[in-house]
Scaffold this motif. Structure first.
Motif, PDB file in Angstrom:
ATOM      1  N   THR A   1      29.303   9.598   8.779  1.00 28.30           N
ATOM      2  CA  THR A   1      28.125   8.743   8.962  1.00 28.30           C
ATOM      3  C   THR A   1      26.854   9.535   8.677  1.00 28.30           C
ATOM      4  O   THR A   1      25.952   9.049   7.991  1.00 28.30           O
ATOM      5  CB  THR A   1      28.082   8.175  10.394  1.00 28.30           C
ATOM      6  OG1 THR A   1      29.261   7.412  10.620  1.00 28.30           O
ATOM      7  CG2 THR A   1      26.865   7.308  10.609  1.00 28.30           C
TER       8      THR A   1
ATOM      9  N   ARG B   1      20.253   2.074   9.578  1.00 30.14           N
ATOM     10  CA  ARG B   1      21.322   1.074   9.764  1.00 30.14           C
ATOM     11  C   ARG B   1      22.701   1.723   9.652  1.00 30.14           C
ATOM     12  O   ARG B   1      23.616   1.391  10.409  1.00 30.14           O
ATOM     13  CB  ARG B   1      21.182  -0.050   8.739  1.00 30.14           C
ATOM     14  CG  ARG B   1      20.077  -1.036   9.057  1.00 30.14           C
ATOM     15  CD  ARG B   1      20.150  -2.274   8.181  1.00 30.14           C
ATOM     16  NE  ARG B   1      20.081  -1.990   6.755  1.00 30.14           N
ATOM     17  CZ  ARG B   1      18.948  -1.829   6.061  1.00 30.14           C
ATOM     18  NH1 ARG B   1      17.780  -1.926   6.675  1.00 30.14           N
ATOM     19  NH2 ARG B   1      18.979  -1.586   4.769  1.00 30.14           N
ATOM     20  N   ILE B   2      22.843   2.650   8.721  1.00 30.21           N
ATOM     21  CA  ILE B   2      24.125   3.358   8.568  1.00 30.21           C
ATOM     22  C   ILE B   2      24.451   4.109   9.853  1.00 30.21           C
ATOM     23  O   ILE B   2      25.580   4.064  10.351  1.00 30.21           O
ATOM     24  CB  ILE B   2      24.080   4.316   7.357  1.00 30.21           C
ATOM     25  CG1 ILE B   2      24.053   3.518   6.058  1.00 30.21           C
ATOM     26  CG2 ILE B   2      25.263   5.281   7.376  1.00 30.21           C
ATOM     27  CD1 ILE B   2      23.748   4.351   4.824  1.00 30.21           C
ATOM     28  N   GLU B   3      23.462   4.783  10.402  1.00 28.73           N
ATOM     29  CA  GLU B   3      23.688   5.548  11.633  1.00 28.73           C
ATOM     30  C   GLU B   3      24.010   4.633  12.815  1.00 28.73           C
ATOM     31  O   GLU B   3      24.831   4.977  13.665  1.00 28.73           O
ATOM     32  CB  GLU B   3      22.461   6.407  11.942  1.00 28.73           C
ATOM     33  CG  GLU B   3      22.278   7.546  10.966  1.00 28.73           C
ATOM     34  CD  GLU B   3      20.974   8.292  11.140  1.00 28.73           C
ATOM     35  OE1 GLU B   3      20.914   9.444  10.689  1.00 28.73           O
ATOM     36  OE2 GLU B   3      20.011   7.733  11.710  1.00 28.73           O
ATOM     37  N   LYS B   4      23.404   3.475  12.864  1.00 29.96           N
ATOM     38  CA  LYS B   4      23.652   2.553  13.981  1.00 29.96           C
ATOM     39  C   LYS B   4      25.026   1.896  13.895  1.00 29.96           C
ATOM     40  O   LYS B   4      25.555   1.432  14.903  1.00 29.96           O
ATOM     41  CB  LYS B   4      22.569   1.479  14.020  1.00 29.96           C
ATOM     42  CG  LYS B   4      21.246   2.010  14.513  1.00 29.96           C
ATOM     43  CD  LYS B   4      20.176   0.945  14.514  1.00 29.96           C
ATOM     44  CE  LYS B   4      18.849   1.555  14.932  1.00 29.96           C
ATOM     45  NZ  LYS B   4      17.755   0.600  14.842  1.00 29.96           N
ATOM     46  N   ARG B   5      25.604   1.858  12.705  1.00 26.55           N
ATOM     47  CA  ARG B   5      26.927   1.251  12.549  1.00 26.55           C
ATOM     48  C   ARG B   5      28.043   2.157  13.041  1.00 26.55           C
ATOM     49  O   ARG B   5      29.185   1.735  13.139  1.00 26.55           O
ATOM     50  CB  ARG B   5      27.193   0.916  11.076  1.00 26.55           C
ATOM     51  CG  ARG B   5      26.560  -0.381  10.652  1.00 26.55           C
ATOM     52  CD  ARG B   5      27.023  -0.749   9.283  1.00 26.55           C
ATOM     53  NE  ARG B   5      26.204  -0.008   8.327  1.00 26.55           N
ATOM     54  CZ  ARG B   5      26.514   0.221   7.071  1.00 26.55           C
ATOM     55  NH1 ARG B   5      27.645  -0.213   6.585  1.00 26.55           N
ATOM     56  NH2 ARG B   5      25.718   0.892   6.282  1.00 26.55           N
ATOM     57  N   ASP B   6      27.725   3.404  13.334  1.00 28.54           N
ATOM     58  CA  ASP B   6      28.747   4.352  13.795  1.00 28.54           C
ATOM     59  C   ASP B   6      29.314   3.846  15.122  1.00 28.54           C
ATOM     60  O   ASP B   6      28.599   3.737  16.113  1.00 28.54           O
ATOM     61  CB  ASP B   6      28.121   5.735  13.965  1.00 28.54           C
ATOM     62  CG  ASP B   6      29.158   6.801  14.240  1.00 28.54           C
ATOM     63  OD1 ASP B   6      30.365   6.497  14.205  1.00 28.54           O
ATOM     64  OD2 ASP B   6      28.752   7.948  14.484  1.00 28.54           O
ATOM     65  N   PRO B   7      30.616   3.544  15.150  1.00 25.85           N
ATOM     66  CA  PRO B   7      31.197   2.962  16.361  1.00 25.85           C
ATOM     67  C   PRO B   7      31.381   3.960  17.503  1.00 25.85           C
ATOM     68  O   PRO B   7      31.515   3.561  18.655  1.00 25.85           O
ATOM     69  CB  PRO B   7      32.557   2.446  15.886  1.00 25.85           C
ATOM     70  CG  PRO B   7      32.893   3.306  14.721  1.00 25.85           C
ATOM     71  CD  PRO B   7      31.585   3.670  14.086  1.00 25.85           C
TER      72      PRO B   7
END
Length: 100
Positions: A71, A57-63
């Motif tokens: 990240t 989830r942290i990696e997917k939040r990277d804009p």
């Protein structure tokens, strides 16, 4: 005299055989400890799964289109933290099993 030795030998063998058998209470105690250790290992597996999901989830939040170093560091820190926790749980499960 020979009969006396047979009787003594038989008594000694019976005592040895009976002392080698676990009592019902001992078997129950071992089963409880084994189940407790199994639950601890299952908890460790769930911790790993949750940690991996959190890191994803942290990696997917990277804009950005490319992963940013911050990240990556945050995701890796999450993975390492949950892995340490899971390892501690497995070590605890091993200690529980050693009590048998």
């Amino acid at each position: 005299m020979n009969n006396h030795l047979k009787v003594v030998f038989t008594v000694v063998m019976l005592a040895f055989i009976l002392s080698a058998c676990d009592s019902r209470e001992e078997n129950r105690r071992e089963n409880v400890l084994e189940q407790k250790a199994d639950r601890m290992e299952e908890k460790a597996d769930m911790t790993r799964d949750r940690g991996e999901a959190a890191a994803d989830r942290i990696e997917k939040r990277d804009p950005g289109l490319t992963d940013s170093p911050s990240t990556d560091r945050a995701a890796e820190a999450t993975r390492e933290s949950t892995e340490r926790s899971a390892d501690q749980m497995e070590e605890q499960a091993d200690r529980i099993r050693e009590q048998k």
